[in-house]
Design a protein around this motif. Structure first.
Motif, PDB file in Angstrom:
ATOM      1  N   GLY A 174       0.821  -1.205   0.000  1.00 50.68           N
ATOM      2  CA  GLY A 174       0.000   0.000   0.000  1.00 50.68           C
ATOM      3  C   GLY A 174       0.850   1.248   0.000  1.00 50.68           C
ATOM      4  N   ASN A 175       0.216   2.398  -0.259  1.00 51.71           N
ATOM      5  CA  ASN A 175       0.892   3.696  -0.257  1.00 51.71           C
ATOM      6  C   ASN A 175       2.116   3.706  -1.167  1.00 51.71           C
ATOM      7  OD1 ASN A 175      -0.927   4.795   1.669  1.00 51.71           O
ATOM      8  ND2 ASN A 175       0.225   3.791   3.309  1.00 51.71           N
ATOM      9  N   GLY A 176       1.974   3.080  -2.341  1.00 51.17           N
ATOM     10  CA  GLY A 176       3.060   3.113  -3.306  1.00 51.17           C
ATOM     11  C   GLY A 176       4.270   2.324  -2.890  1.00 51.17           C
ATOM     12  N   THR A 177       4.073   1.224  -2.158  1.00 48.01           N
ATOM     13  CA  THR A 177       5.190   0.384  -1.712  1.00 48.01           C
ATOM     14  C   THR A 177       4.856  -1.072  -1.965  1.00 48.01           C
ATOM     15  OG1 THR A 177       5.628   1.985   0.062  1.00 48.01           O
ATOM     16  CG2 THR A 177       6.757  -0.125   0.193  1.00 48.01           C
ATOM     17  N   VAL A 178       5.844  -1.819  -2.455  1.00 51.18           N
ATOM     18  CA  VAL A 178       5.658  -3.246  -2.705  1.00 51.18           C
ATOM     19  C   VAL A 178       6.882  -3.992  -2.191  1.00 51.18           C
ATOM     20  CG1 VAL A 178       6.613  -3.107  -5.062  1.00 51.18           C
ATOM     21  CG2 VAL A 178       5.039  -4.955  -4.474  1.00 51.18           C
ATOM     22  N   GLU A 187      12.137  -3.700  -0.790  1.00 49.82           N
ATOM     23  CA  GLU A 187      10.937  -2.865  -0.818  1.00 49.82           C
ATOM     24  C   GLU A 187      11.150  -1.851  -1.921  1.00 49.82           C
ATOM     25  OE1 GLU A 187       9.538  -0.727   2.561  1.00 49.82           O
ATOM     26  OE2 GLU A 187       9.269  -2.538   3.761  1.00 49.82           O
ATOM     27  N   LEU A 188      10.196  -1.766  -2.835  1.00 55.59           N
ATOM     28  CA  LEU A 188      10.225  -0.742  -3.876  1.00 55.59           C
ATOM     29  C   LEU A 188       9.193   0.313  -3.526  1.00 55.59           C
ATOM     30  CD1 LEU A 188      10.387  -2.919  -7.130  1.00 55.59           C
ATOM     31  CD2 LEU A 188      12.278  -2.008  -5.784  1.00 55.59           C
ATOM     32  N   ARG A 189       9.571   1.570  -3.723  1.00 58.47           N
ATOM     33  CA  ARG A 189       8.647   2.671  -3.417  1.00 58.47           C
ATOM     34  C   ARG A 189       8.519   3.576  -4.631  1.00 58.47           C
ATOM     35  NH1 ARG A 189       8.555   6.105   2.084  1.00 58.47           N
ATOM     36  NH2 ARG A 189       7.270   4.303   2.610  1.00 58.47           N
ATOM     37  N   ARG A 190       7.291   4.004  -4.898  1.00 60.25           N
ATOM     38  CA  ARG A 190       7.030   4.925  -6.002  1.00 60.25           C
ATOM     39  C   ARG A 190       7.342   6.349  -5.549  1.00 60.25           C
ATOM     40  NH1 ARG A 190       1.801   4.929  -6.074  1.00 60.25           N
ATOM     41  NH2 ARG A 190       1.318   3.207  -7.483  1.00 60.25           N
ATOM     42  N   ASN A 191       8.170   7.074  -6.319  1.00 62.69           N
ATOM     43  CA  ASN A 191       8.489   8.452  -5.958  1.00 62.69           C
ATOM     44  C   ASN A 191       7.495   9.411  -6.606  1.00 62.69           C
ATOM     45  OD1 ASN A 191       9.272   8.818  -8.659  1.00 62.69           O
ATOM     46  ND2 ASN A 191      11.455   8.521  -8.205  1.00 62.69           N
ATOM     47  N   GLU A 192       7.708  10.698  -6.389  1.00 59.49           N
ATOM     48  CA  GLU A 192       6.767  11.704  -6.876  1.00 59.49           C
ATOM     49  C   GLU A 192       6.693  11.734  -8.393  1.00 59.49           C
ATOM     50  OE1 GLU A 192       7.889  15.387  -5.147  1.00 59.49           O
ATOM     51  OE2 GLU A 192       7.272  14.822  -3.100  1.00 59.49           O
ATOM     52  N   GLY A 243       6.690   9.077 -10.196  1.00 61.52           N
ATOM     53  CA  GLY A 243       6.058   7.852 -10.654  1.00 61.52           C
ATOM     54  C   GLY A 243       7.022   6.709 -10.875  1.00 61.52           C
ATOM     55  N   ASP A 244       8.324   6.944 -10.642  1.00 66.07           N
ATOM     56  CA  ASP A 244       9.319   5.885 -10.804  1.00 66.07           C
ATOM     57  C   ASP A 244       9.398   5.061  -9.522  1.00 66.07           C
ATOM     58  OD1 ASP A 244      10.035   6.815 -13.365  1.00 66.07           O
ATOM     59  OD2 ASP A 244      11.394   8.297 -12.472  1.00 66.07           O
ATOM     60  N   TRP A 245       9.765   3.782  -9.692  1.00 66.29           N
ATOM     61  CA  TRP A 245       9.887   2.864  -8.560  1.00 66.29           C
ATOM     62  C   TRP A 245      11.366   2.618  -8.270  1.00 66.29           C
ATOM     63  CZ3 TRP A 245       5.757   0.595  -5.866  1.00 66.29           C
ATOM     64  CH2 TRP A 245       4.480   0.889  -6.374  1.00 66.29           C
ATOM     65  N   ASN A 246      11.763   2.820  -7.021  1.00 62.48           N
ATOM     66  CA  ASN A 246      13.161   2.654  -6.624  1.00 62.48           C
ATOM     67  C   ASN A 246      13.267   1.771  -5.387  1.00 62.48           C
ATOM     68  OD1 ASN A 246      14.261   4.621  -8.573  1.00 62.48           O
ATOM     69  ND2 ASN A 246      13.109   6.102  -7.352  1.00 62.48           N
ATOM     70  N   VAL A 247      14.441   1.158  -5.226  1.00 61.52           N
ATOM     71  CA  VAL A 247      14.694   0.333  -4.050  1.00 61.52           C
ATOM     72  C   VAL A 247      14.852   1.235  -2.828  1.00 61.52           C
ATOM     73  CG1 VAL A 247      16.277  -1.302  -2.968  1.00 61.52           C
ATOM     74  CG2 VAL A 247      15.784  -1.486  -5.416  1.00 61.52           C
ATOM     75  N   ALA A 248      13.987   1.030  -1.825  1.00 55.92           N
ATOM     76  CA  ALA A 248      14.042   1.828  -0.603  1.00 55.92           C
ATOM     77  C   ALA A 248      14.573   1.025   0.581  1.00 55.92           C
ATOM     78  CB  ALA A 248      12.652   2.380  -0.282  1.00 55.92           C
ATOM     79  N   TRP A 249      14.521  -0.292   0.491  1.00 59.38           N
ATOM     80  CA  TRP A 249      15.037  -1.168   1.557  1.00 59.38           C
ATOM     81  C   TRP A 249      15.436  -2.481   0.912  1.00 59.38           C
ATOM     82  CZ3 TRP A 249      13.371  -5.960   3.476  1.00 59.38           C
ATOM     83  CH2 TRP A 249      13.907  -6.370   4.712  1.00 59.38           C
ATOM     84  N   ALA A 250      16.604  -2.990   1.278  1.00 58.40           N
ATOM     85  CA  ALA A 250      17.088  -4.242   0.695  1.00 58.40           C
ATOM     86  C   ALA A 250      17.773  -5.070   1.771  1.00 58.40           C
ATOM     87  CB  ALA A 250      18.061  -3.973  -0.453  1.00 58.40           C
TER      88      ALA A 250
END
Length: 434
Positions: A271-275, A287-292, A294-301
């Protein structure tokens, strides 16, 4: 007076040297195994004293991993019940009535059209555990269809919808579809977005391996070989792509960036743009997070647990308590870690696991996100040694090597093999000259 045979001493020396070189190769390899086993960390034994129930779908073992597949329930560290006698099981879900829904693949069928008999069929089964009864677990229903080959053609995932339909992934024809009372009621074909080969059944084209329900009529789909996750909406098709990439001018058939995702399995929509994703061939959980933008980046590994680097992890579930349950397939273990990566529970599995669910909740839509937006967090480090890492995967899937057998052992094995072959060749030449 004894006469000398020209070259005889040299040939015998060559034989001895060759034999010693071959022996040194054997000793080197055996020594590396002994040292590796002796120094291996204790894996699959962590516990915080809390009793957990964990449902496991086991891919199996043997060459290609298609032997001794099973579904079993762990009560703490004990197997409470087990359903086997199948080549492979995959994703498993406990239904509200206590029965288990499981994707499977099995051989020996005679109903095979359009293929020859006997054949392999794949699909899903409903299993009644019958816990505590003499009969044991029973397969009470099955939906399946024949496939051309038992490799890379399986149904890996199935979800039951509120409508009563079953939502199924299909690698044979590369699609997701719903089925009710044995009839297909809806489907999305990957060829709507990706450039399809003439016959998808003859090649491992996209390897669609997972589907999750995000909300009514919206599904999160793992397109493994494209390194992408797509959100499919019934009646609309693909409405969003995670790790879209720009490989082919941004065309729908372009693959995603393999440094973000590489042949992933079993994503969970937090949820909230996180998978949360098992980034399988990068040997990590992300964890991938959508930034402002609209791109998805690795936020936790997370690359490791219990001091051992992940090896082809294929499932990660964010639990209600905020921890993460990881199915680490080729290390043959299931581990529960907290936000910092510390292991709070683990279990060494008898065969290669595909997926695990913590009961009673199972995998849910929504969950605690570790990413806080303050920059990426990385725990541990990956390993990707050119050639050696590839050979290691080949050995692990074919020979079921122990978890501590790594790239260094592959390198030693190659050196040892060179010594044995070189020594044998030297000894043979010496013998022929003698």
């Amino acid at each position: 007076m004894r006469s000398k045979v020209p070259g005889l001493g040299g040939s015998r020396s060559a034989e001895r040297a060759g034999a010693l070189l071959a022996l040194a190769g054997v000793v080197l390899f055996i020594s590396s195994l002994v040292v590796g086993a002796a120094l291996a960390p204790d894996v699959g034994a962590a516990t915080d004293g809390e009793t957990r129930q964990t449902l496991v779908g086991s891919h199996g073992g043997g060459p290609g991993l298609h032997e001794k597949g099973s579904v079993y329930l762990l009560d703490g560290r004990e197997i409470q019940w087990r359903a086997g006698d199948t080549d492979s099981y995959f994703d498993v879900t406990m239904l509200p009535d206590g029965r288990v829904m499981a994707g499977f693949m099995d051989g020996g069928y005679t109903d095979c059209a359009p293929y020859e008999s006997p054949c392999t069929r794949t699909g899903f089964r409903i299993i009644d555990p019958n816990a505590g009864s003499e009969a044991g677990p029973e397969i009470v229903s099955e939906y399946s269809f024949p496939v051309r080959t038992p490799k890379n053609s399986e149904v890996h995932d199935v979800e039951r919808l509120d409508s009563g339909e079953y939502l199924v992934t299909d690698m044979e024809y590369e699609r997701i579809f719903t089925v009710s009372e044995g009839e297909i009621t809806w489907q999305w074909n990957a060829s709507e977005r990706y450039d399809a080969p003439a016959d998808p059944t003859r090649t491992d084209w996209l390897h669609i391996n997972d589907v999750d329900v995000i909300s009514e009529d919206r599904y999160l789909v793992s397109v493994r070989n494209a390194h992408q996750l797509v959100i499919v909406e019934r009646g609309e098709g693909v409405v969003e792509v995670i790790n879209e990439g720009d490989g082919d001018g941004g065309s729908p058939s372009s693959r995603g960036d393999p440094t973000v995702l590489r042949q992933q399995h079993n994503p969970q929509w937090l949820g909230n743009g996180t998978v949360l994703v098992a980034d399988s061939h990068n040997d990590r959980i992300v964890e991938l997070r959508r930034n402002e933008s609209g791109d998805w980046n690795v936020a936790w590994a997370l690359y490791e647990a219990e001091g051992v680097t992940f090896n082809w992890p294929r499932d990660a579930d964010r639990l209600p308590n905020g921890n993460t349950l990881v199915t680490d397939s080729l290390n043959k273990r299931i581990v529960e870690v907290n936000r910092t990566g510390a292991t709070v529970w683990s279990y060494g599995t008898p065969q290669v696991p595909y997926e695990a669910e913590r009961l009673p909740a199972g995998e849910r839509v929504g969950g605690v996100a570790y990413a806080d937006g303050g920059g990426a967090t990385t725990i541990g480090e990956g390993r990707d040694v050119p050639v050696l890492s590839f050979l290691l995967v080949v050995l692990q899937t074919g020979l079921q090597t122990p978890f501590w057998f790594g790239e260094a052992h592959v390198a030693v094995a190659l050196i040892s093999l060179a010594c044995v072959l070189g020594g044998a060749g030297t000894a043979l030449r010496g013998r022929l000259r003698g």
